[in-house]
Scaffold this active site. Structure first.
Site, PDB file in Angstrom:
ATOM      1  N   LYS A  25       0.830  -1.205   0.000  1.00 59.06           N
ATOM      2  CA  LYS A  25       0.000   0.000   0.000  1.00 59.06           C
ATOM      3  C   LYS A  25       0.863   1.252   0.000  1.00 59.06           C
ATOM      4  O   LYS A  25       0.674   2.176  -0.811  1.00 59.06           O
ATOM      5  CB  LYS A  25      -0.947  -0.005   1.212  1.00 59.06           C
ATOM      6  CG  LYS A  25      -2.020   1.079   1.162  1.00 59.06           C
ATOM      7  CD  LYS A  25      -2.762   1.181   2.477  1.00 59.06           C
ATOM      8  CE  LYS A  25      -3.459  -0.094   2.851  1.00 59.06           C
ATOM      9  NZ  LYS A  25      -4.742  -0.283   2.158  1.00 59.06           N
ATOM     10  N   ARG A  96      -3.701   2.796   8.476  1.00 60.68           N
ATOM     11  CA  ARG A  96      -3.954   1.524   7.799  1.00 60.68           C
ATOM     12  C   ARG A  96      -2.685   0.677   7.750  1.00 60.68           C
ATOM     13  O   ARG A  96      -1.578   1.202   7.728  1.00 60.68           O
ATOM     14  CB  ARG A  96      -4.420   1.757   6.350  1.00 60.68           C
ATOM     15  CG  ARG A  96      -5.659   2.607   6.184  1.00 60.68           C
ATOM     16  CD  ARG A  96      -5.866   2.917   4.707  1.00 60.68           C
ATOM     17  NE  ARG A  96      -6.904   3.907   4.473  1.00 60.68           N
ATOM     18  CZ  ARG A  96      -8.126   3.628   4.018  1.00 60.68           C
ATOM     19  NH1 ARG A  96      -8.448   2.388   3.758  1.00 60.68           N
ATOM     20  NH2 ARG A  96      -9.012   4.585   3.809  1.00 60.68           N
ATOM     21  N   GLY A 105      -7.967  -7.232   3.772  1.00 62.99           N
ATOM     22  CA  GLY A 105      -8.907  -7.435   4.864  1.00 62.99           C
ATOM     23  C   GLY A 105      -8.373  -8.185   6.062  1.00 62.99           C
ATOM     24  O   GLY A 105      -9.102  -8.403   7.032  1.00 62.99           O
ATOM     25  N   MET A 107      -5.768  -7.342   8.126  1.00 61.98           N
ATOM     26  CA  MET A 107      -5.280  -6.533   9.244  1.00 61.98           C
ATOM     27  C   MET A 107      -6.208  -5.349   9.472  1.00 61.98           C
ATOM     28  O   MET A 107      -7.259  -5.240   8.851  1.00 61.98           O
ATOM     29  CB  MET A 107      -3.832  -6.117   8.984  1.00 61.98           C
ATOM     30  CG  MET A 107      -2.873  -7.288   9.056  1.00 61.98           C
ATOM     31  SD  MET A 107      -1.183  -6.838   8.626  1.00 61.98           S
ATOM     32  CE  MET A 107      -1.308  -6.641   6.858  1.00 61.98           C
ATOM     33  N   ARG A 346      -3.296  -1.653  -6.368  1.00 67.58           N
ATOM     34  CA  ARG A 346      -2.473  -2.862  -6.235  1.00 67.58           C
ATOM     35  C   ARG A 346      -2.848  -3.804  -7.372  1.00 67.58           C
ATOM     36  O   ARG A 346      -3.935  -3.689  -7.955  1.00 67.58           O
ATOM     37  CB  ARG A 346      -2.687  -3.537  -4.886  1.00 67.58           C
ATOM     38  CG  ARG A 346      -4.120  -3.979  -4.627  1.00 67.58           C
ATOM     39  CD  ARG A 346      -4.289  -4.482  -3.203  1.00 67.58           C
ATOM     40  NE  ARG A 346      -5.691  -4.703  -2.878  1.00 67.58           N
ATOM     41  CZ  ARG A 346      -6.172  -4.801  -1.649  1.00 67.58           C
ATOM     42  NH1 ARG A 346      -5.351  -4.676  -0.615  1.00 67.58           N
ATOM     43  NH2 ARG A 346      -7.452  -5.007  -1.427  1.00 67.58           N
ATOM     44  N   HIS A 462      -3.755 -42.831  -0.352  1.00 65.43           N
ATOM     45  CA  HIS A 462      -4.341 -43.533  -1.500  1.00 65.43           C
ATOM     46  C   HIS A 462      -5.473 -42.733  -2.137  1.00 65.43           C
ATOM     47  O   HIS A 462      -5.519 -42.537  -3.359  1.00 65.43           O
ATOM     48  CB  HIS A 462      -4.863 -44.909  -1.052  1.00 65.43           C
ATOM     49  CG  HIS A 462      -5.628 -45.626  -2.113  1.00 65.43           C
ATOM     50  ND1 HIS A 462      -7.005 -45.568  -2.189  1.00 65.43           N
ATOM     51  CD2 HIS A 462      -5.223 -46.363  -3.169  1.00 65.43           C
ATOM     52  CE1 HIS A 462      -7.402 -46.261  -3.251  1.00 65.43           C
ATOM     53  NE2 HIS A 462      -6.337 -46.763  -3.850  1.00 65.43           N
ATOM     54  N   SER A 772      13.684 -43.039 -12.059  1.00 68.27           N
ATOM     55  CA  SER A 772      12.495 -42.240 -11.773  1.00 68.27           C
ATOM     56  C   SER A 772      12.363 -42.162 -10.260  1.00 68.27           C
ATOM     57  O   SER A 772      12.249 -43.191  -9.586  1.00 68.27           O
ATOM     58  CB  SER A 772      11.244 -42.885 -12.380  1.00 68.27           C
ATOM     59  OG  SER A 772      10.111 -42.082 -12.122  1.00 68.27           O
ATOM     60  N   CYS A 839       8.177 -39.284 -10.432  1.00 70.48           N
ATOM     61  CA  CYS A 839       6.807 -39.754 -10.637  1.00 70.48           C
ATOM     62  C   CYS A 839       5.989 -39.738  -9.352  1.00 70.48           C
ATOM     63  O   CYS A 839       4.880 -40.256  -9.319  1.00 70.48           O
ATOM     64  CB  CYS A 839       6.794 -41.146 -11.257  1.00 70.48           C
ATOM     65  SG  CYS A 839       7.583 -42.415 -10.243  1.00 70.48           S
ATOM     66  N   TYR A 859      12.414 -35.027 -17.085  1.00 71.05           N
ATOM     67  CA  TYR A 859      10.953 -34.890 -17.103  1.00 71.05           C
ATOM     68  C   TYR A 859      10.389 -34.969 -15.693  1.00 71.05           C
ATOM     69  O   TYR A 859      11.051 -35.430 -14.753  1.00 71.05           O
ATOM     70  CB  TYR A 859      10.309 -35.967 -17.984  1.00 71.05           C
ATOM     71  CG  TYR A 859      10.405 -37.379 -17.427  1.00 71.05           C
ATOM     72  CD1 TYR A 859       9.439 -37.880 -16.560  1.00 71.05           C
ATOM     73  CD2 TYR A 859      11.461 -38.215 -17.783  1.00 71.05           C
ATOM     74  CE1 TYR A 859       9.529 -39.165 -16.048  1.00 71.05           C
ATOM     75  CE2 TYR A 859      11.559 -39.500 -17.287  1.00 71.05           C
ATOM     76  CZ  TYR A 859      10.584 -39.971 -16.406  1.00 71.05           C
ATOM     77  OH  TYR A 859      10.679 -41.242 -15.894  1.00 71.05           O
TER      78      TYR A 859
END
Length: 884
Positions: A25, A96, A105, A107, A346, A462, A772, A839, A859
């Site tokens: 701000k 502020r 919102g 603080m 902002r 799972h 992997s 993976c 990858y």
């Protein structure tokens, strides 16, 4: 060190780049002032002071701060031709917060500071409007009383004390709205508010204006650590050490009459990204009225009718600020006597859909380059674009909350078993599977269900892994959930309330927040616009990492390809075994007493697996397909209750006692570290032989159809190089035989899931074509945590700062990451061109993808619906590394 920076009068001590010091701000107020925009003058107390207060305690300030504040206050007085606390021409200010990271919102704010019984008379005389002056005064006393003095409701369910008083006085004066109260009534309100302060605190409300100011400054610094700010920081990964600045600014008044207003505007629609001035305003009001919903605001277009000159100024300023910052802006403004004043700008918060559209449109408008647009994208927010979500305009109150394991939203009737889910689904019902926890045997129920809710588990349990792979909503670790599957009932217990549900009742799940709602909530479906396609083209031009998918079914594979997957990085063959027509043959294989019996049962499985692999090869059509051979312990496939044992025994023609004995024989105290993965194949090599035969025959079959095939066979949970040496030979022999002379290249690699495997990676690489990293198990074995049980206490670890994040969600760079880097170095020391991938579920988490880029991976592989997220994260990582 200078602790106070001034702004206003066409100049400022700071610019927008100084957010770390001035907060968002303060930095943007300084920027707007430097641009010559109409910004009320003021000053910012830097974040350095907040950090000082946190270190030395509330009320402790660095030497020299008081003198700097007085100097800055004198300049504001000079610019406004007023004097703080003056009996005839008083300066009033707002106080502020303003953190470096936007925390809307979270603080505290105080308006109209500087009013007392003397200055209110001066304000009344100056404005010619006593009612306005006393309205400002009652607002100030209420704000200051709540924020600084702590006069608040004893609990969330109670009405705030000042609201109770205001309601009574409104009723007494027959006023329906706050603005209907006359001067006399407002005087009465102020007196009652002050009396309440005295009653609660034991001291009178402070009249001395400098005491008011320092009280407010201290309260704003304290609000940095209030509960809602703390929760918000944790949600968004904002460090508590950052601190907030405090902005003190001359008041301008939107409640001075009908030619005054206050409002909030966005330079583009934050929900859709459409290029239009979007927002709301109220005439004759202060900013808190818009935010608090005390009155119903009007759309910004109506401002053109009521205050056309001010509206034209706002349109001009909005365009100037968006062009200057080259991003959608969120503006706060006040209009006093027809004149526009800017109180904040902002970069605006926006939905995932708007994020994509705004980025693409700004490139089309010449304001951004494609590279900059990619860097503006928050990868995780793409979830909102890919999954249905709850309509934010009609969001109900949740009854429970768990871990947001798989994003999106789902509505359905509650069922408590996988079989029931399948049965209800076949009847055309949308269902939700609600379980204490899920197991691999529940996969058909999860497939049938629109979403899954479990009381236990974690982000990589799972239920979570499977649901993400299916692109379905899932919530785990909902600790208030109590399930009685036998009675087909459940309840949510917490907060002194109990919500009971039974089979067939309707719930809504929000897998993006972990919230559970009673009844149906309105959903907003995913809509993939042309902008997403354009953005992803830019993404792919800049990333170096390939992105594959974790897919076990043709449906998963097709979904992933539609999202841009470049192969399958993990096909879990065990998930193919749990379909009802297959599980019987698997169980027959497990309870067989010898190799011949196992081979007979495996022969029944062979054509099923061959068909599965053939269809995956067809879908991927020339892209690599990494197939992990059987990994979980065998007992996971067996029944466990007496009724289930008797049913299986009857199906396979064995005595129930034999099945029960086999279950007991295979049951392990710690199966995740037991007889699983490659250890099964060392003991029962025929299992992997038949699986590899199915892979080879499928590859040969599909190749004859003119489709290019790239099989990659992965041997899991290797701990010593001898395991891989033996099993590589077995796999190669079986594969060559199955291919029958077909010229189809294939590779054999391993899943690195154990710390020891990372340490001896140089020796393991002698027998591997690729590594992997299975980071789910590697995280378990590195931390000594069970991913299925850790959800019970890990949230407390994260909340209290013991851990920065759940290591099953965000890759731990210091421990797990260090082992991965060790493994990559070791493997490539032996084979410099060794292909390396990941993976585990981390393959779709943005910061973990960035780690993989830095570590030199080839990858990442992730759930189908996370493929676009991983693509964006990979591009951002490459662009960040390319920065000078």
């Amino acid at each position: 060190m200078k602790f106070v920076r001034q702004f206003g009068g066409g100049s400022a001590e700071g610019r927008s780049k100084d957010k770390a010091l001035l907060g968002g701000k303060g930095a943007n107020l300084a920027e707007m002032a430097s641009l010559g925009l109409p910004v009320p003058p003021g000053f910012t107390i830097t974040t350095e002071v907040c950090r000082y207060v946190m270190e030395h305690g509330a009320g402790s300030y660095p030497d020299g701060l008081s003198a700097e504040v007085e100097e800055a206050l004198a300049r504001v007085e000079q610019l406004t031709s007023t004097k703080f606390g003056d009996a005839s021409n008083p300066l009033l200010v707002s106080v502020r917060s303003g953190a470096p990271a936007s925390m809307p919102g979270m603080m505290d704010t105080i308006l109209n500071l500087g009013l007392n019984d003397t200055t209110v008379q001066a304000l009344a005389a100056q404005s010619g409007n006593p009612r306005f002056a006393w309205d400002c005064y009652r607002r100030f006393v209420a704000m200051y009383g709540e924020v600084v003095l702590g006069v608040v409701a004893p609990s969330e369910s109670d009405e705030p004390p000042f609201d109770q008083i205001l309601d009574k006085i409104k009723a007494k004066h027959r006023a329906n709205r706050d603005q209907d109260l006359k001067e006399e009534a407002l005087r009465e309100v102020v007196a009652a508010f002050k009396a309440k302060v005295k009653e609660v605190t034991g001291t009178a409300f402070p009249d001395e204006v400098r005491a008011q100011l320092w009280g407010a400054i201290g309260a704003v610094f304290r609000s940095w650590n209030n509960p809602r700010a703390d929760v918000y920081r944790k949600m968004h990964g904002i460090p508590a050490s950052m601190g907030t600045a405090v902005n003190v600014q001359a008041m301008v008044f939107g409640n001075l009459g009908d030619d005054c207003a206050t409002g909030v505007a966005f330079t583009r629609n934050p929900a859709t990204g459409t290029a239009e001035l979007y927002g709301e305003f109220l005439t004759n009001a202060q900013g808190e009225d818009v935010v608090a919903g005390i009155r119903t605001p009007e759309p910004i277009a109506e401002l053109a009718k009521k205050l056309p000159a001010a509206h034209a100024d706002l349109v001009r300023v909005a365009k100037l600020l968006e062009d200057h910052f080259r991003d959608m802006q969120d503006l706060e403004f006040t209009i006093q006597k027809g004149q526009l004043f800017m109180l904040q700008t902002r970069n605006g918060k926006r939905t995932g859909k708007a994020m994509v559209k705004v980025a693409v449109d700004l490139v089309a408008e010449g304001k951004l380059s494609p590279k900059e647009a990619v860097l503006r994208i928050e990868p995780a927010k793409l979830d909102e674009v890919l999954h249905p979500t709850i309509d934010p305009k009609a969001r109900p109150t949740p009854i429970a909350k768990g871990l947001p394991a798989s994003p999106g939203a789902a509505i359905g009737r509650v069922v408590f078993t996988a079989n029931a889910a399948e049965e209800w689904h076949l009847r055309g019902e949308e269902v939700l599977l609600v379980r204490t926890e899920t197991s691999p045997e529940d996969i058909h129920g999860m497939k049938a269900a629109a979403g899954t809710l479990t009381a236990r588990g974690g982000m990589t349990s799972h239920a979570a892994v499977v649901a993400r792979g299916m692109g379905k909503c899932c919530i785990t670790a909902c600790t208030s959930l109590r399930v009685d599957a036998a009675k087909r009932t459940a309840s949510f217990v917490g907060g002194g309330k109990e919500h009971k549900i039974k089979e067939g009742d309707v719930l809504t799940l929000d897998g993006s927040t972990g919230e559970v709602f009673l009844g149906p909530a309105p959903l907003v479906p995913a809509q993939l616009g042309a902008e997403l396609g354009t953005l992803m083209q830019w993404v792919d031009e800049h990333r170096k990492l390939k992105v594959r998918t974790n897919a076990d079914t043709p449906t998963d594979a097709r979904t992933a390809r539609s999202f841009g997957a470049e192969g399958i990085g993990l096909c879990r063959t065990e998930h193919m075994f749990f379909q009802p027509e297959r599980i019987l043959a698997v169980r027959e294989m497990i309870v067989a007493g010898d190799e011949a019996g196992r081979r007979a049962a495996l022969a029944k499985i062979l054509p099923m697996q061959r068909g599965d692999f053939a269809e995956l090869f067809r879908v991927m059509d020339g892209l690599p397909v990494t197939i992990r051979l059987l990994d979980p312990p065998l007992h996971e496939f067996l029944p466990h209750t007496q009724a289930e044992i008797e049913e299986v025994a009857s199906q396979i023609g064995k005595p129930a006692s034999a099945v029960a004995a086999k279950v007991a024989e295979l049951t392990e105290a710690n199966p995740m570290l037991g007889h699983r993965g490659c250890r099964l194949a060392i003991t029962y090599p025929e299992i992997y032989e038949i699986q590899v035969q199915a892979i080879g025959e499928a590859a040969a079959l599909v190749a004859k159809e003119g489709i290019s095939v790239q099989p990659e066979i992965m041997i899991p949970i290797v701990m010593v190089q001898e395991e891989l040496r033996r099993l590589r030979a077995l796999v190669a022999t079986s594969m060559d035989k199955a291919l029958g002379g077909a010229n189809i290249p294939y590779t054999i690699g391993t899943m690195i899931e154990l710390p020891r495997a990372c340490v001896i990676a140089d020796r393991i690489a002698e027998h591997a074509d690729f590594f992997s990293f299975g980071t789910n198990d590697l995280t378990q074995t590195t931390f000594g945590l069970s991913r299925d049980d850790a959800g019970r206490f890990l949230p407390a670890y994260v909340d209290s700062g013991v851990l920065p994040a759940d290591p099953f969600v965000v890759l731990d760079p210091d421990g797990v990451g260090a082992l991965i880097e060790l493994g990559v170095r070791g493997g490539r020391a032996t084979k410099p061109k060794l292909k390396v991938g990941i993976c585990g579920e981390h393959g779709g988490e943005p910061s973990s993808v960035e780690f993989c880029h830095r570590a030199g991976f080839d990858y990442v592989s992730c759930s189908p619906f996370r493929v676009p997220i991983a693509r964006v994260a990979a591009a951002r990582a490459a662009l960040a590394q390319d920065k000078p």
